[in-house]
Enzyme design. Structure first.
Site, short mmCIF file in Angstrom:
data_model
loop_
_atom_site.label_atom_id
_atom_site.label_comp_id
_atom_site.label_asym_id
_atom_site.label_seq_id
_atom_site.Cartn_x
_atom_site.Cartn_y
_atom_site.Cartn_z
N GLU A 87 28.12 6.64 14.94
CA GLU A 87 27.28 7.34 15.91
C GLU A 87 27.71 7.15 17.36
OE1 GLU A 87 24.70 9.43 15.07
OE2 GLU A 87 25.41 9.10 13.01
N SER A 468 -37.31 -1.11 -13.68
CA SER A 468 -37.90 -2.46 -13.60
C SER A 468 -37.11 -3.39 -12.69
CB SER A 468 -38.00 -3.07 -15.00
OG SER A 468 -38.93 -2.35 -15.78
#
Length: 809
Positions: A87, A468
């Protein structure tokens, strides 16, 4: 000659000045559009949010961009060499713009007419990546140059290189080389060899075109080009180069390395983080640690799924019309069958397979799996499959394999200790939540059978009638209004005429058994409906609502009618479990929390939950405090109800003398612990079933029902449908937890009472038992004429009566 040289000199000076003026003019032209590169010194990469368990295991990852930022010290030298070779070979020589490279590229264009060499430096690529678009315009290139020059003045070369390595896009949503190493190889960057680093470096040119997951030939070509550049720039030898280019591509996709599956937890965290941070939660690299542990969560998942399958099997095998071929058709090839099976999604414990052979003589069938493997289901693992008729009825038990499955049929199986078992996706749904009642930590949470099949979180979103499960709160209210656990209430049928409707309200026990006068503690353990109604009438419905609201229930959820005593109110499992924490937490409700702490990408703590505890100032957990604002009832009231709920599991009386009785939660006796308590819950027609119970440092609620709340579970109850999941979870959650009995609070005394009348007694046989009372509420009358020992103070004439707490239950 001298004159000519003089003119040339002036021309050069003029050209230089003109160039300077031109460059300055360009700078002035674009100056206002140039961003400040100061932000690069404190750049925050868009890093996904990760969610962990309390023991540090990755649960999930959220965010479009996968990124694992690296420091310069963490970057392998081979990667730096590969970037410089391909690069920007003059990176450490230029000042951000490589004018030699620009001239070389320009010369190539002029002589060949083709752009074979790039002129962008790494610094220019950083400038473009952070501040500019990819538009191929001259003005963008000019801006790129000026920004690159400025970057070079503000940052060191190593800082620029680090930014580049962490920023660049490398395909498959991987940004930066740290993430790319994980995505393509499932390794950290330092674990990669030179061949793998070359492949990743090659992606910089075109992440899509050279992606090894999509185009292996082009990826191989680009990788070898990078290796050649490394050889040409003397970073690797000819021998290493020749060996490397012979290596095959080993890249394959690796998702986030989820260490255990808890998608309901992950989604709850995601929603809470979005509420806190907005969309930035996905990009700031936040690390979210939850309160759950992998062992507890896996135990809860197992408990829910196994329990749903057990319920499903009790109600028979539903019709299955999924076939890959019919009897009159030619049997497809094995490969064709495997391809067809791929379209069937597997959920939870289930795997879809196709029946390929039925052996009636040996009573089994053989199946083909998606993997191509064959398996067998024996008769013992399919004989449960009575035909489903409706929620209450099944057909006769099968006697042959062909009554259960057919050739070519796609069926579900699941693995069990006894081998592969025929199964089906459960029709019913479930929810489970476990909370530490002292700290509020959510220890486990399961919102359904499988999040991938239904994202509806029934723990937090399903508002269901509690049946319940409401009774412990009602009985707590009774204690506040003059009742005790030894109070006698008549367990007898109720007929209340409603003049406006011309009907009678007849609340019934379930089962419809009536014991006559009964102690309140026994009535709670046996879940006597008519006793609850009588208590509500005695207390007053408005007083009951006032009391229940102290536990965190919203008043608009509590309708002022007598059905409230039977659990007509509707809550989520999370609300119910949170309210129950008061009974295991000295009367204080605990606010459940899931997120224990949040860290930023640099491991700095952004948020940490300070648990609210009910303990003395020398409490072991740091940063804790007692929150009296959440007190629902007194410590004594909470202790008495928690003690009463132990009888739900262990019952009472003497079985040897035919006075023994079971509570509705007797199945939990299998855990062999007397430090547990809880309450079952079943609504009309068993549309909702519950069990909420406690143990040392845990409150857990189990719910089972259909998402369609008009549908019944059939002949089921909280004890048969919901409790088994609670038991299975507790087997793991309490495996390493020693028995821990709640200390008796101040102002609680014990008295020996007659089990039938609730009055004091000095008898020590099976007719008597010890009971707890808040001091001042104990009975004053004896069933006999006079006591021989003052058992209220447990002391008389120098004689001390010692009572072990375990004996009292």
């Amino acid at each position: 000659m001298k004159k000519t040289a003089k003119y040339l000199f002036y021309l050069v000076i003029a050209g230089f000045l003109a160039a300077c003026i031109g460059i300055y003019s360009l700078y002035i032209y674009v100056k206002d559009d140039l961003p400040s590169v100061e932000v690069l010194k404190d750049v925050e990469f868009q890093t996904p949010m990760k969610v962990y368990s309390a023991d540090g295991k990755l649960i999930s990852q959220f965010g479009e961009k996968r990124r694992i930022p690296l420091s310069y010290e963490e970057i392998p030298q081979d990667l730096i060499n590969a970037l410089l070779a391909t690069e920007d070979s003059r990176f450490y020589q230029h000042n951000g713009v490589d004018f030699i490279g620009i001239l070389r590229a320009a010369f190539t264009v002029l002589t060949t007419g083709q752009k074979k060499q790039g002129a962008s430096t790494l610094t220019m690529q950083v400038a473009r990546g952070f501040f500019l678009t990819r538009d191929k315009t001259y003005i963008r290139k000019i801006k790129e140059v000026f920004i690159a020059l400025h970057i070079e003045r503000e940052l060191t070369k190593n800082e620029i290189l680090t930014l580049y390595i962490n920023k660049m896009e490398l395909g498959n949503r991987a940004f930066g080389f740290g993430a790319a190493a994980k995505v393509y190889y499932g390794k950290s960057i330092e674990e990669l060899d030179i061949t793998q680093i070359a492949m990743l470096t090659g992606l910089l040119k075109a992440p899509t075109a050279y992606n090894p997951l999509r185009n292996k030939e082009r990826a191989m070509f680009r990788r070898n080009t990078v290796l050649w550049r490394l050889k040409e720039t003397n970073y690797i030898t000819e021998e290493i180069y020749q060996t490397a280019i012979q290596q095959p591509l080993t890249a394959k996709f690796h998702g986030a390395q989820i260490e255990f599956d808890a998608p309901y937890i992950a989604e709850m965290v995601r929603q809470e983080m979005i509420d806190l941070y907005g969309d930035k939660a996905y990009t700031q690299g936040l690390q979210v640690y939850t309160s759950i542990t992998a062992d507890n969560q896996n135990a809860a998942i197992k408990a829910v799924r196994q329990n749903l399958h057990n319920y499903d099997e009790r109600h028979g095998l539903r019709e299955n019309t999924n076939f890959l071929w019919q009897e009159e058709e030619e049997v497809p090839t094995q490969q064709a069958l495997i391809e067809k099976l791929q379209s069937y999604k597997d959920f939870g414990l289930l795997e879809n397979v196709v029946v390929t052979q039925i052996d009636e003589e040996n009573k089994h069938f053989i199946f083909l799996r998606k993997s191509g493997d064959l398996g067998i289901v024996k008769w013992e693992n399919m004989e449960w499959a009575k035909p489903f008729i409706d929620d209450d009825k099944t057909g006769p038990a099968p006697t042959t394999v062909s009554e259960v499955v057919n050739l070519g049929q796609v069926v579900s199986i699941r693995a069990t200790d006894s081998g592969w078992r025929l199964a089906q996706f459960p029709a019913a749904s479930a929810a489970f939540i476990a909370i530490n009642p002292t700290t509020g930590e959510i220890q486990a949470l399961v919102g359904g059978y499988d999040f991938r099949q239904s994202e509806f979180n029934r723990v937090t979103q399903a508002v269901r009638q509690v049946g319940s499960n409401i009774k412990p709160f009602l009985y707590s209210a009774a204690l506040e209004h003059g009742f005790t656990l030894a109070s006698i209430i008549n367990d007898a049928p109720i007929n209340q005429w409603d003049r406006s409707q011309g009907t009678a309200w007849r609340p019934k026990n379930s089962p419809a058994i009536y014991d006559g006068p009964i102690r309140m503690k026994v009535a709670l353990a046996k879940s006597k409906n008519v006793v609850s109604v009588r208590l509500l009438r005695a207390i007053g419905v408005n007083n009951v609502i006032d009391h229940l609201s102290q536990f965190g229930f919203e008043r608009d959820q509590l309708k002022p009618n007598e059905s409230l005593a039977l659990g007509s109110a509707s809550f989520t499992p999370l609300q119910l479990a949170s309210a129950f924490t008061a009974f295991a937490n000295k009367g204080i409700t605990t606010q459940p929390y899931l997120i224990s702490k949040i860290l930023d990408s640099d491991d700095h703590i952004l948020f940490e939950t300070a648990p609210t505890l009910t303990c003395e100032p020398d409490c072991e957990l740091a940063n804790s405090q007692v929150d009296e604002d959440n007190r629902a009832v007194s410590e004594q009231n909470a202790f008495l109800i928690a003690d009463a709920m132990k009888s739900t599991i262990w019952g009472g009386g003497s079985w040897a003398n035919n006075t023994g009785w079971n509570g509705t939660g007797w199945r939990a006796q299998s855990l062999k612990r007397r430090d547990l308590g809880g309450k079952t819950g079943t609504t009309n027609e068993a549309k909702d079933t519950w069990f909420t119970g406690y143990g040392p440092n845990v409150i857990a609620t189990s719910w089972v029902g259909f998402d369609d709340n008009n549908r019944s579970l059939g002949k089921e109850s909280g004890a048969t449908a919901a409790l088994p999941a609670w038991i299975t979870y507790m087997q793991t959650a309490l495996a390493n937890s020693p028995k821990n009995y709640t200390p008796i609070p101040e102002n609680i005394i014990t008295a020996r009472i007659d089990q039938e009348t609730g009055k004091l007694t000095h008898k020590t046989n099976y007719t008597a038992d010890f009971e707890y009372f808040i001091k001042g509420t104990e009975p004053t009358q004896y069933i006999e004429s006079a006591p021989k020992v003052d058992i209220l103070t447990a002391e008389h004439a120098g004689e001390v009566v010692e009572v072990e707490q375990e004996e009292i239950f």
